[in-house]
Every structure is written in structure tokens, then in C-alpha cells.
Design a protein around this motif. Sequence first.
Motif, short mmCIF file in Angstrom:
data_model
loop_
_atom_site.label_atom_id
_atom_site.label_comp_id
_atom_site.label_asym_id
_atom_site.label_seq_id
_atom_site.Cartn_x
_atom_site.Cartn_y
_atom_site.Cartn_z
N MET A 178 -10.00 3.37 -2.91
CA MET A 178 -8.58 3.71 -3.12
C MET A 178 -8.09 3.33 -4.51
SD MET A 178 -7.00 3.08 0.69
CE MET A 178 -7.54 1.39 0.90
N LEU A 179 -8.96 2.68 -5.29
CA LEU A 179 -8.63 2.45 -6.70
C LEU A 179 -8.84 3.72 -7.53
CD1 LEU A 179 -10.24 -1.03 -7.49
CD2 LEU A 179 -7.82 -0.51 -7.20
N TYR A 190 1.51 -0.92 1.99
CA TYR A 190 1.39 -1.85 0.85
C TYR A 190 1.66 -1.11 -0.46
CZ TYR A 190 -1.58 -4.90 3.91
OH TYR A 190 -2.09 -5.68 4.90
N HIS A 244 -2.28 1.09 -6.90
CA HIS A 244 -3.66 1.20 -6.38
C HIS A 244 -4.17 -0.17 -5.93
CE1 HIS A 244 -4.71 5.37 -7.23
NE2 HIS A 244 -4.03 5.28 -8.35
N GLN A 245 -3.90 -1.18 -6.76
CA GLN A 245 -4.42 -2.51 -6.43
C GLN A 245 -3.84 -3.07 -5.13
OE1 GLN A 245 -3.72 -4.30 -10.21
NE2 GLN A 245 -5.47 -3.22 -11.08
N ALA A 246 -2.64 -2.66 -4.80
CA ALA A 246 -2.06 -3.14 -3.54
C ALA A 246 -2.95 -2.76 -2.35
CB ALA A 246 -0.66 -2.54 -3.35
N MET A 247 -3.67 -1.65 -2.50
CA MET A 247 -4.51 -1.18 -1.39
C MET A 247 -5.82 -1.95 -1.29
SD MET A 247 -3.62 2.90 -1.27
CE MET A 247 -4.03 3.29 -2.96
N LEU A 248 -6.08 -2.84 -2.26
CA LEU A 248 -7.22 -3.75 -2.15
C LEU A 248 -6.92 -4.89 -1.18
CD1 LEU A 248 -8.43 -4.21 -5.83
CD2 LEU A 248 -9.53 -2.88 -4.02
N LYS A 249 -5.66 -5.12 -0.93
CA LYS A 249 -5.29 -6.25 -0.07
C LYS A 249 -5.82 -6.02 1.34
CE LYS A 249 -1.50 -7.89 -2.84
NZ LYS A 249 -1.99 -9.16 -3.37
N PRO A 250 -6.20 -7.11 2.00
CA PRO A 250 -6.82 -6.96 3.31
C PRO A 250 -5.86 -6.36 4.34
CG PRO A 250 -6.37 -9.28 2.83
CD PRO A 250 -6.08 -8.51 1.56
N MET A 287 4.25 -9.40 -3.12
CA MET A 287 3.96 -9.09 -1.72
C MET A 287 2.98 -10.13 -1.17
SD MET A 287 2.59 -5.45 -0.20
CE MET A 287 1.17 -5.31 -1.28
N HIS A 328 -12.04 -0.25 0.47
CA HIS A 328 -10.82 -0.56 -0.29
C HIS A 328 -10.93 -0.07 -1.73
CE1 HIS A 328 -8.50 -2.98 2.55
NE2 HIS A 328 -9.64 -3.53 2.96
N GLU A 339 4.74 -1.75 -3.23
CA GLU A 339 4.59 -2.06 -4.65
C GLU A 339 5.26 -1.01 -5.53
OE1 GLU A 339 4.23 -5.05 -4.11
OE2 GLU A 339 2.78 -5.42 -5.73
N SER A 383 -2.40 0.14 4.62
CA SER A 383 -2.64 0.12 3.17
C SER A 383 -1.62 1.00 2.43
CB SER A 383 -4.05 0.62 2.85
OG SER A 383 -5.01 -0.18 3.50
N SER A 384 -1.26 2.08 3.04
CA SER A 384 -0.27 2.98 2.41
C SER A 384 1.09 2.31 2.34
CB SER A 384 -0.16 4.28 3.21
OG SER A 384 -1.41 4.89 3.35
#
Lengths: 389, 389
Positions: free
Chosen positions: B36-37, A265, A33-39, B13, B33, A269, A262-263
Motif C-alpha cells: 500500500m506504499l 487510518y 501511504h505510511q499510515a497504512m503500514l500501521k498494524p 494517530m 502493508h 491522516e 487501513s483505509s
Amino acid sequence: MSIPPPECLKSPMHVPSKLLMGPGPSNSPPQVHQAMLKPLLGHLHPEFTQIMDEVKEGLRYLFQTKSDVVCCVSGTGHAGMEATMCNLLEPNDVILIAQNGIWGERAADMASRHEADVRVIKKPAGEIFQLDELEAALKEHRPAVLFLVQGESSSGALQPIYGVGPLCQKYGVLLAVDAVASLGGVPFFMDQWGVDVVYTGTQKVISAPPSMAPIAFSDRAMAKVRARKKPIRSFYADITWLANYWGCDGSPRKYHHTGPVSSVYALREALSLVCAEGLESLWARHAACAQRLHDGLTALNLQLFISDPAKRTPTVTTIKVPEGVDWMKVTKYFMNKYRVEISGGLGPSAGLVWRVGLMGYNCTSDNVDLVLKIMKEALDQQSIITSKL
Amino acid sequence: MSIPPPECLKSPMHVPSKLLMGPGPSNSPPQVHQAMLKPLLGHLHPEFTQIMDEVKEGLRYLFQTKSDVVCCVSGTGHAGMEATMCNLLEPNDVILIAQNGIWGERAADMASRHEADVRVIKKPAGEIFQLDELEAALKEHRPAVLFLVQGESSSGALQPIYGVGPLCQKYGVLLAVDAVASLGGVPFFMDQWGVDVVYTGTQKVISAPPSMAPIAFSDRAMAKVRARKKPIRSFYADITWLANYWGCDGSPRKYHHTGPVSSVYALREALSLVCAEGLESLWARHAACAQRLHDGLTALNLQLFISDPAKRTPTVTTIKVPEGVDWMKVTKYFMNKYRVEISGGLGPSAGLVWRVGLMGYNCTSDNVDLVLKIMKEALDQQSIITSKL
């Protein structure tokens, strides 16, 4: 403005936490989930294509293949099935579909939309196809493509793939395998087994959100694609374009479509966790948890839908609904009291079974024990309710 | 294991933060973002279908339609184009495509894969089609479908849609509009304008990650779909199945495919921001920021690719590359020194222009001023470099 903004979007979004122990999606670990916080990055930025390359390497490991063409369709599992059909099949091509549940049915639907000559061999839900049966059917139908489902999530059946590849090569047939509900939970060796196309979904054992369909094509499969007389009907799922966008064809990447950044990313992970654990450990964990679940269910006097343990996929366990029990009351008990999902049947198994998923992040002995505990309570509860009537 | 786990997935990553001022994707706000958490739900759980319903209401507002069939294809913008073609067209159906950039070209590619009889009217990149020209072409070609691109992101042209609907109705034609790069940035009224199919992408003005293609079908469009003689070639993009899954057809939802759960959360939050701001404000913000950008560029002695302001979409500004300037050095200067993306041309505009996107979350006067500041520096830098040669 003749259409005003809707009231419903003024309230916060309501998303309860649930433990998803059905046949998928399964829960994703926090890192994913946190990977999808990345810009966000551009869909052709070098940092993003680097991440796509890393995903590709992770998928080569998961599929156990050295094939060049390993990528993702930017859609969920069904998009993988559709990409298989629309790339491999031309009108009047014969496809042989081994059907023992809903996935074979959907495959036949999709293949017929592409005007293929669809031949089906059927078995009841829970049964699998033996090598000699497949060979007889290959001889009879002389298809261009044989389609098998490794983990038939509607019945819980595990179709052996080992041995089918050489048969297909003997008869000049391409072997396509749906591994959506099984990949990562049981051994799979694309190259060693001679599989020509395989696809899966991100939301099962991989434990990323549903979003993409990882897919791999062998050289033989790509040769059929390249020799097509008619264009691939779908541009979006055209494997020659996808392979280019994913850097699989040795040519500079062209703009095909905007990848779901985002998907990707999240998938990257999730694959890094799969690779860190290792496939042997992942397979062993699924086998051990499934065994623990099956033993526990038997101790509750429940019967498994598939009696032969060798024919069961550890990822989806199907349990016979005992006579006199209302299956839906049980699944509601799970959800209402514990926010735990287990499912009823699907397609040919609807009304006959419960389905419990053990997939990736959710495949733990604690979760097995929780499911068993709730199942016991639910059945006790139901016998009380029943006795009151 | 003949294929070992890849080394590359052992490192973390790497995702740098960039300001995406190209033609999309644009950046997403933090709330989007963070959505998505939220934990995954099953694709048919009532809490999830509730969120889908909320998305649908947000899209009805954005498209300005009361149509029943408003939903998303579970793929990025191109999947919306493909869904339009594969649902509306049968073999030999005539489709008229007004082509003034790459999107008309892609539409023609997709339509021809569906064996439609593709007729194209062409204009140079940057030009648009007048009502009388469209009427003449409708008379000549008598198509089943007319396809227009509202915001042609390769050229920055804004095609007027107002007035085309009644023409199409006069000639019994369905009007399909690509609004990927324009929707939310400029007025759009599906019902009032008589548009029959419109689609967009989540990663432009809506400012969610690229993941889905919101799409709407009018009753007239659905009537054509329902009267098809041949099945829709794609199961995944079959609008009758999608409409059912999205609760648009009044029947209980059936399992079509697994929706991209986290992406739907993100879209829901992005739409709630759009609705909170209101379309009038959103349109005004895009117009004002585009004006600020155009004025600033003119002050830098740069020329816009489209000279008539009325023909420009505010969402994508195309700037002529002055003679003697290396366009790529400029885009690299933006990226290397500031991690800001602006793009070169695409398709017919490749090598001729820079493209600056002003979309949704990124459409602010601060971002405009930053782009202008960097552009000045980059050009100064380049004239120094050039003078050194």
C-alpha cells in the motif's frame, strides 16, 4: 488441484510512479501511504473507534456541519451516491435530478433502480442551473428530494449551492448534493446552506486512496429515513446502522460490518493534513492554481470548455480539443513521455475535451507549470506529425 | 469558519500493535502493508487492470473455479453477502436460508430487504445441516436459491458443502455459499462442488486488510441475473457492471466505479503469498494448528463448544466458558497484559463462548502456544480472584 496457482502471481507486482493530474484519483502524500503500514486493529477496538471519532470530527470540519450523522460508507464515491438514494428514496418518491453531465445520469440510474419517480431537468454539459430555474422545477415536480452535483467532473462545471437550501425548505424538499469532485477545493457549508445529504470520495481533494465515501445527513434527512414505510434496501449502506457503527446515534456501537481499517487510518491522516492547512487556505490554493492553469492554457491559444470563469470548478479544468487535433495522442504523449495523467472527456464531454485535475496534494503551481509545458510540447509534436501527413 | 478544525487531529494517530487472534480481522504480513506504499494508479490504467487480472487469477485458484465472473465487490465481507442477495433475488423469489448462527440471520435480513420470500431452516448454534435435511427442505420450499454458511464464525461450525451442489441442480436451485470465515482454511471447490455464488472477505485467511469482498458467479447464476425482470437494485454491486470492470465479460472495460486501488495492491500481494504456499499446505497448516489448539485447550480442562471435531472449522475455535468464570475478564486479561485479542461470542453464542481465530498469517504453532499460555494464566488469575471473593 484442478486449478493450479497462476504463474502471474510469481512475479513482483509492477506499479509505475505516475503524476495523476486527471479528475481523480489524485496522488496521496507519503504520510497517508505510511499510515497504512500501521498494524491492523479490530473494527470495534476502542483505539480504532477513537480514530473513527477523529475522522468524524475532520469530516464535520470539511462539510462544515454540526450534524450528528457524519460517517463513511465503506465503498468508493459511487457508494456514497447509492447510500443517498437507497436511504432517502422509497418506491414512487419523486426525486428531481438536475442533470448536466454524467453524475446526474448515474444518479437517475440509481434512483430508478429504487423505483423512485425520477424527474430530470437537463442542461448541456458545462451549463449550470440558476435559482429561478430550480424553483420553477420544484414547483412543477414537487419532489421529495432535489439532487445537485456541485462539481460535475465530466464537464468541469461548478453548480452554486448557496440559496438552494432555503428554496428546498420552502417547498418541503430534501437537498442532496454530490460533492465528490469539489469538496475541499471550493467553499461548502452544509449547515449554513441547508444541505440535507452530502457525500464525497476520499481520492479527490482529500488525497487519500479511493476507499470510502464520507457522507453526512441532516436531522431533516434522518427524519425522512426514520419515517420510511419500507425498509432500506441495502443493509450495508443503511444509514441508521452506519450511524450507530460510527458512534453518531448516542447508542453503544453494534457490529454492523467490518470497517476498512487501513483505509480509515489513511483517511485520518489525510484529514489531519487538511485541517492543519485549513479550508480557507485549501480553497485559495485551488483557486490560485486553477487561475494559473487557465491563464497558461489561454496563452497556448487553447480555449476552456466553460467560458464563464464563475461556472468552473477549480478542481477539474476542461479544455476544448482544437479542431484537427487528436485528443488521445495528446493524453498518450503526457503519459508515455512524462508518466503524467490528463484525461479525455467522459459521458457528454467524451471526445470534446481534455480534463485536468487540480486536487489536494497534486494542486501545486509546479504541477500546473509541468502540465502546461507538456501540453505545449504535445501540441507542437502533433502539429509536426500532422504536417508530415 | 463556523466549525473550526478539530483539536484531536493535531495529535499523532495512536495505533498500538496487537496480535489479532479473534475471528477477524487477522494481522497482515509486512509485504501486504508495504504494497500500500506503492503509488496510486488510475482505476482504468493498463498497469492497474493488469493487477486486477492477477487478483482474478489468484481468486480463481482460491475458489477453485474456471468461471468467467470472478471479481471483488469494493466493500468488506458484508458487501459480498449483499451483492449475492441483490443480484440473485427478485421480489417474491424464494430463498432458503440454512440458519445456525448470525450469518444466516444477516442473510435473512438482507434477503427480506429485497422483498424475497425468505424461508429459514434453523439449527442451534454449533450444529450443521445434513444432506437429507437439506433435500427435504428443498422439496418443501422449492426455492430459487439455497444459502449456506461454510464457516459460521459465531459458533465455529463447519457446514459441509460437498454433495449439496448436485442436490441443488436436481431441484433447479442456485447454491450460494458464504465462505468469509473459512475460505483458504479448509478445502473449497466451487466448480467440483457445484457452487453458484461464493464470496469471502480479504481480512480472514487471505490476510489482507478488510477492504474488499472477492466473489464468483457460475454461468447458472449469471443466467438468472441476465434473465431478471426487475433491475438489480444496487448499481454499485451490480454484478454485470462489476464483471465488466474486472474484465470478466469479454467487452472493453467501462467506468463503473473507482476501484480501491491500494486495497487491490494489498490483496494482490496477499494472494501471491497464498499461491506461493499452495492451498494444500494452507489447509494442512490450519488443520494442524487447530488440532494443536484443541489439544491444548483440552489439557487445560476446557471444553470445546462443538464436540464433534468434524463439525469444527479450523479457522474459528469456540470454547465453552466454564461455569463461574467471567468470560470478559479473560478476554481483557489477554488484551491488557499481552495485547492479544480473543473474542467473546456473537449473536446466539454471546456470553457462552470464547472465540479464537486461526487465520492465514496468524495461523502458526507459536501463536497457538501463546494463546494457550495466556489462557492458562488468565484462568489461574481468575480462580485466584474468584477465590478472593
